[in-house]
Design an enzyme around this catalytic site. Structure first.
Site, mmCIF file in Angstrom:
data_model
loop_
_atom_site.group_PDB
_atom_site.id
_atom_site.type_symbol
_atom_site.label_atom_id
_atom_site.label_comp_id
_atom_site.label_asym_id
_atom_site.label_seq_id
_atom_site.Cartn_x
_atom_site.Cartn_y
_atom_site.Cartn_z
ATOM 1 N N TYR A 99 -1.478 -2.496 -55.482
ATOM 2 C CA TYR A 99 -1.242 -3.863 -55.001
ATOM 3 C C TYR A 99 -0.254 -4.576 -55.925
ATOM 4 O O TYR A 99 0.752 -5.134 -55.485
ATOM 5 C CB TYR A 99 -2.577 -4.610 -54.953
ATOM 6 C CG TYR A 99 -2.526 -5.947 -54.242
ATOM 7 C CD1 TYR A 99 -2.175 -6.027 -52.897
ATOM 8 C CD2 TYR A 99 -2.869 -7.132 -54.897
ATOM 9 C CE1 TYR A 99 -2.153 -7.243 -52.234
ATOM 10 C CE2 TYR A 99 -2.853 -8.352 -54.233
ATOM 11 C CZ TYR A 99 -2.495 -8.400 -52.902
ATOM 12 O OH TYR A 99 -2.467 -9.610 -52.249
ATOM 13 N N LYS B 25 3.523 -5.838 -55.008
ATOM 14 C CA LYS B 25 3.756 -7.283 -54.954
ATOM 15 C C LYS B 25 4.782 -7.715 -55.998
ATOM 16 O O LYS B 25 5.612 -8.599 -55.740
ATOM 17 C CB LYS B 25 2.437 -8.042 -55.141
ATOM 18 C CG LYS B 25 1.462 -7.879 -53.970
ATOM 19 C CD LYS B 25 1.992 -8.520 -52.691
ATOM 20 C CE LYS B 25 0.957 -8.565 -51.578
ATOM 21 N NZ LYS B 25 1.463 -9.222 -50.352
HETATM 22 N N1 LIG Z 1 -6.327 -14.075 -49.162
HETATM 23 C C1 LIG Z 1 -5.945 -14.000 -50.410
HETATM 24 O O1 LIG Z 1 -6.742 -14.252 -51.349
HETATM 25 C C2 LIG Z 1 -4.527 -13.613 -50.734
HETATM 26 C C3 LIG Z 1 -4.063 -13.809 -52.044
HETATM 27 C C4 LIG Z 1 -2.762 -13.438 -52.372
HETATM 28 C C5 LIG Z 1 -1.944 -12.902 -51.393
HETATM 29 N N2 LIG Z 1 -2.409 -12.722 -50.144
HETATM 30 C C6 LIG Z 1 -1.507 -12.107 -49.164
HETATM 31 O O2 LIG Z 1 -1.673 -12.703 -47.901
HETATM 32 C C7 LIG Z 1 -1.556 -11.682 -46.885
HETATM 33 C C8 LIG Z 1 -2.877 -11.584 -46.132
HETATM 34 O O3 LIG Z 1 -3.129 -12.811 -45.531
HETATM 35 P P1 LIG Z 1 -4.569 -13.437 -45.327
HETATM 36 O O4 LIG Z 1 -5.247 -13.549 -46.637
HETATM 37 O O5 LIG Z 1 -4.419 -14.625 -44.485
HETATM 38 O O6 LIG Z 1 -5.357 -12.238 -44.556
HETATM 39 P P2 LIG Z 1 -6.127 -12.149 -43.175
HETATM 40 O O7 LIG Z 1 -6.892 -10.876 -43.265
HETATM 41 O O8 LIG Z 1 -6.855 -13.409 -42.841
HETATM 42 O O9 LIG Z 1 -4.935 -12.012 -42.104
HETATM 43 C C9 LIG Z 1 -4.075 -10.926 -42.095
HETATM 44 C C10 LIG Z 1 -3.419 -10.821 -40.729
HETATM 45 O O10 LIG Z 1 -2.391 -9.827 -40.835
HETATM 46 C C11 LIG Z 1 -2.497 -8.966 -39.729
HETATM 47 N N3 LIG Z 1 -1.954 -7.662 -40.102
HETATM 48 C C12 LIG Z 1 -2.495 -6.748 -40.937
HETATM 49 N N4 LIG Z 1 -1.713 -5.662 -41.003
HETATM 50 C C13 LIG Z 1 -0.664 -5.890 -40.193
HETATM 51 C C14 LIG Z 1 0.475 -5.143 -39.833
HETATM 52 N N5 LIG Z 1 0.660 -3.911 -40.290
HETATM 53 N N6 LIG Z 1 1.368 -5.695 -38.989
HETATM 54 C C15 LIG Z 1 1.174 -6.936 -38.488
HETATM 55 N N7 LIG Z 1 0.110 -7.693 -38.779
HETATM 56 C C16 LIG Z 1 -0.800 -7.174 -39.622
HETATM 57 C C17 LIG Z 1 -3.976 -8.916 -39.384
HETATM 58 O O11 LIG Z 1 -4.180 -8.495 -38.048
HETATM 59 C C18 LIG Z 1 -4.392 -10.365 -39.647
HETATM 60 O O12 LIG Z 1 -4.256 -11.166 -38.491
HETATM 61 C C19 LIG Z 1 -1.213 -10.399 -47.620
HETATM 62 O O13 LIG Z 1 0.181 -10.243 -47.712
HETATM 63 C C20 LIG Z 1 -1.821 -10.647 -48.975
HETATM 64 O O14 LIG Z 1 -1.246 -9.826 -49.978
HETATM 65 C C21 LIG Z 1 -3.683 -13.063 -49.788
#
Ligand SMILES: NC(=O)c1ccc[n+]([C@@H]2O[C@H](COP(=O)([O-])OP(=O)(O)OC[C@H]3O[C@@H](n4cnc5c(N)ncnc54)[C@H](O)[C@@H]3O)[C@@H](O)[C@H]2O)c1
Length: 253
Positions: free
Chosen positions: A154, A158
């Site tokens: 990860y 990132k």
């Molecule tokens: N939630 C956290 O604590 C956090 C912290 C830092 C970074 N992020 C980043 O945010 C993103 C995740 O977002 P979230 O926390 O809202 O998650 P989430 O699980 O609520 O939503 C993720 C969405 O992405 C979609 N998805 C997954 N794989 C996919 C793909 N291959 N193609 C298209 N869509 C896809 C899923 O269907 C879902 O709707 C990631 O890039 C993650 O690294 C999240």
């Protein structure tokens, strides 16, 4: 409305942060392409936006499939006329140390967290150049600016995304294309479910957040959406090549 009539594409917009970002952009007048691998989730975000009086187009897109990214950018340009904002948000978290992470985990992390952002940018930039500018936001993580235990794949992917973002910003500033990275900390979305399991359950993760994060709590998706709006709007007009950390102070603790 600070994004009136702008055309925005958001990947991973069917849930969590991506959904909240899509909703705030629509609230500010953008037409949002809600791109998600989960068709029902994308449709549900689009319906929420329309119910609130906004404009949204759901599109089934798996960002790990090159043809899907091509279709996504083509939809924005051919059907909606342009692409003003590209928010590459979908990503994957694979936990583990060097001995636990396999080559396939490393490949999957790179493919979703870095390569998909690269390809979407590569497809969008010629159109942004031709139309006189644009804004790109690449979701990374605060895990791209500091180290954490057992997060090799990860953190590596990132951190690569942050450097890639800065390099793109440098290369395209003269084309009026701004490129920034979003680096959230702990945001309460389904994305953290595997991490909760890795830590021994939800209660252990809750305790960790309470005790480790200086502000003592999770971020809400609405709080992260405010930073997204800032970075994709003219409010950040003089900012490019920046990795904005929004993590309740975790990276300074
Ligand atoms: N939630 C956290 O604590 C956090 C912290 C830092 C970074 N992020 C980043 O945010 C993103 C995740 O977002 P979230 O926390 O809202 O998650 P989430 O699980 O609520 O939503 C993720 C969405 O992405 C979609 N998805 C997954 N794989 C996919 C793909 N291959 N193609 C298209 N869509 C896809 C899923 O269907 C879902 O709707 C990631 O890039 C993650 O690294 C999240």
């Amino acid at each position: 409305m600070i994004l009136k009539d702008r055309i925005a594409v958001v990947t991973g917009a069917g849930s969590g942060i991506g959904r909240a970002g899509a909703e705030i952009m629509a609230r500010e007048g953008a037409v949002v392409v809600v791109a998600d691998r989960d068709e029902a989730a994308g449709q549900s975000t689009a319906e929420r936006i329309r119910a609130a009086g906004g404009r949204a187009e759901p599109l089934r897109v798996d960002v790990s499939v090159d043809a899907d990214l091509e279709r996504m950018v083509a939809f924005s340009v051919d059907t909606l006329g342009r692409i003003d904002i590209l928010h590459n948000h979908a990503g994957i978290q694979v936990g583990g140390t060097l001995e636990e992470v396999g080559p396939e985990d490393m490949d999957a992390s790179y493919r979703l967290n870095t390569r998909a952002h690269f390809l979407a940018c590569k497809l969008a930039v010629p159109h942004m150049k031709a139309q006189g500018g644009g804004v790109i936001l690449n979701t990374a993580s605060n895990s791209g600016v500091f180290l954490d235990h057992g997060m090799l794949a990860y953190i590596t992917s990132k951190a690569a995304t942050i450097m890639m973002t800065k390099q793109m910003a440098l290369d395209y500033a003269r084309h009026n294309i701004r490129v920034n990275a979003l680096c959230p900390g702990f945001v309460d979305t389904p994305f953290n479910e595997p991490y909760a399991r890795q830590m021994g359950g939800r209660a252990a993760l809750e305790r960790y957040v309470r005790e480790t994060i200086p502000l003592g709590r999770w971020a809400t998706v609405e709080e992260i959406a405010e930073s997204i709006l800032y970075l994709v709007s003219d409010r950040s007009a003089y900012m490019t090549g920046h990795a904005l950390v929004v993590d309740g102070g975790e990276c300074i603790a």
